[in-house]
Design a protein around this motif. Sequence first.
Motif, mmCIF file in Angstrom:
data_model
loop_
_atom_site.group_PDB
_atom_site.id
_atom_site.type_symbol
_atom_site.label_atom_id
_atom_site.label_comp_id
_atom_site.label_asym_id
_atom_site.label_seq_id
_atom_site.Cartn_x
_atom_site.Cartn_y
_atom_site.Cartn_z
ATOM 1 N N THR A 183 0.865 -1.298 0.044
ATOM 2 C CA THR A 183 0.037 0.154 -0.113
ATOM 3 C C THR A 183 0.816 1.517 -0.023
ATOM 4 N N ALA A 184 0.094 2.354 -0.389
ATOM 5 C CA ALA A 184 0.915 3.719 -0.219
ATOM 6 C C ALA A 184 0.025 4.755 0.279
ATOM 7 N N GLY A 185 0.826 5.956 0.381
ATOM 8 C CA GLY A 185 0.093 7.136 0.927
ATOM 9 C C GLY A 185 -1.156 7.593 -0.320
ATOM 10 N N ARG A 186 -1.983 8.193 0.193
ATOM 11 C CA ARG A 186 -2.991 8.940 -0.830
ATOM 12 C C ARG A 186 -2.467 9.870 -1.963
ATOM 13 N N ALA B 207 -12.842 -2.562 -4.783
ATOM 14 C CA ALA B 207 -11.928 -2.663 -5.786
ATOM 15 C C ALA B 207 -10.640 -1.741 -5.248
ATOM 16 N N PRO B 208 -9.236 -2.472 -5.701
ATOM 17 C CA PRO B 208 -8.146 -1.657 -5.218
ATOM 18 C C PRO B 208 -8.245 -0.623 -6.404
ATOM 19 N N ILE B 209 -7.682 0.606 -5.754
ATOM 20 C CA ILE B 209 -7.355 1.624 -6.638
ATOM 21 C C ILE B 209 -5.676 1.791 -6.436
ATOM 22 N N PHE B 210 -5.037 1.879 -7.701
ATOM 23 C CA PHE B 210 -3.764 1.528 -7.639
ATOM 24 C C PHE B 210 -2.696 3.055 -7.942
ATOM 25 N N SER B 211 -1.859 3.312 -7.410
ATOM 26 C CA SER B 211 -0.696 4.445 -7.986
ATOM 27 C C SER B 211 0.329 3.533 -8.533
ATOM 28 N N ILE C 91 -1.623 -0.238 -3.619
ATOM 29 C CA ILE C 91 -2.807 0.270 -3.473
ATOM 30 C C ILE C 91 -2.944 1.706 -2.565
ATOM 31 N N VAL C 92 -3.641 2.414 -3.180
ATOM 32 C CA VAL C 92 -3.842 3.885 -2.272
ATOM 33 C C VAL C 92 -5.109 3.934 -1.656
ATOM 34 N N SER C 93 -6.293 3.278 -2.331
ATOM 35 C CA SER C 93 -7.745 3.453 -1.810
ATOM 36 C C SER C 93 -8.338 2.303 -2.217
ATOM 37 N N VAL C 94 -9.716 2.286 -1.772
ATOM 38 C CA VAL C 94 -10.586 1.152 -2.214
ATOM 39 C C VAL C 94 -11.851 1.862 -2.827
#
Length: 274
Positions: A141-144, A193-197, A205-208
């Motif tokens: 995971t990573a920061g927003r 669903a995963p939101i990716f950077s 993954i930065v959000s869902v």
Amino acid sequence: MRRWILNILVSLLPLAAQAQDTRLQRMDTTDAGRQWEAVGRLDVNGTGFCTGALIAPDLVLTAAHCLYDRTSKRRIKPADMEFLAGWRNGRASAYRGVRRAVAHPDYIYDGEVSSERVRNDVALLQLQHPIRNTTIQPFTTAGRPSRGDQVGVVSYAQDRSEAPSLQEVCGVMARQEGVLVMSCDVDFGSSGAPIFSFDDGTARIVSVVSAKAEIQGQRVALGSALEEALTLLQAELLSKGAFGQAKVPPGAGNVVVGHLRNNTSAKFIRPTQP
């Protein structure tokens, strides 16, 4: 709620015509989906599904509202959930039952659509057995991301339930009160669903996905916050056994979410469930 929506509308106007989004790419073949085997379909209660992603061999990240039955408003038992890693055309790379499931401790199911509700719409599932398969590598995971950054999403949905789809480039249109507003193409079943950077070429993954919405006729996705949520969820998983119950307000189920009573042409749809 209305002020929150209006603020988002104002912040989006300068970016509305700048989106350079890619189209959804359906990943029907093993080669096309090889990088995304840790994304899977989360079958819930035998009646619907969400999307989830591995962040550890035995931990799946998804949306909190996926843990609730939309009719009874009750928590779904972990035993009634199954994670199908890399599900594609009737087969999965791994099948796992769910041992325990926790929602964000501040998440309120079926409450009013608000920044707080979307921001806290995160859940963590512990699988019955870890997935130890060299072709299925959990994501970090990573920061927003910030407004204007590019992200991507891998998801299942009602019209693409048998294979995941990738939208490699969509944009962060706003970041407000912990909520990401993105131009990503999502639909029912994309919840969680995963939101990716893709910094350094690595998918993190930065959000869902929490909900879909419309702003001045443009479809957008709303994403929850992860940075503090993951720490809380891991603590909840250790301390609260199988459920880790989220709050359900009095009169839940009687709240009507929909059109605004002004002329903003914005409609927010309640967070999608299986």
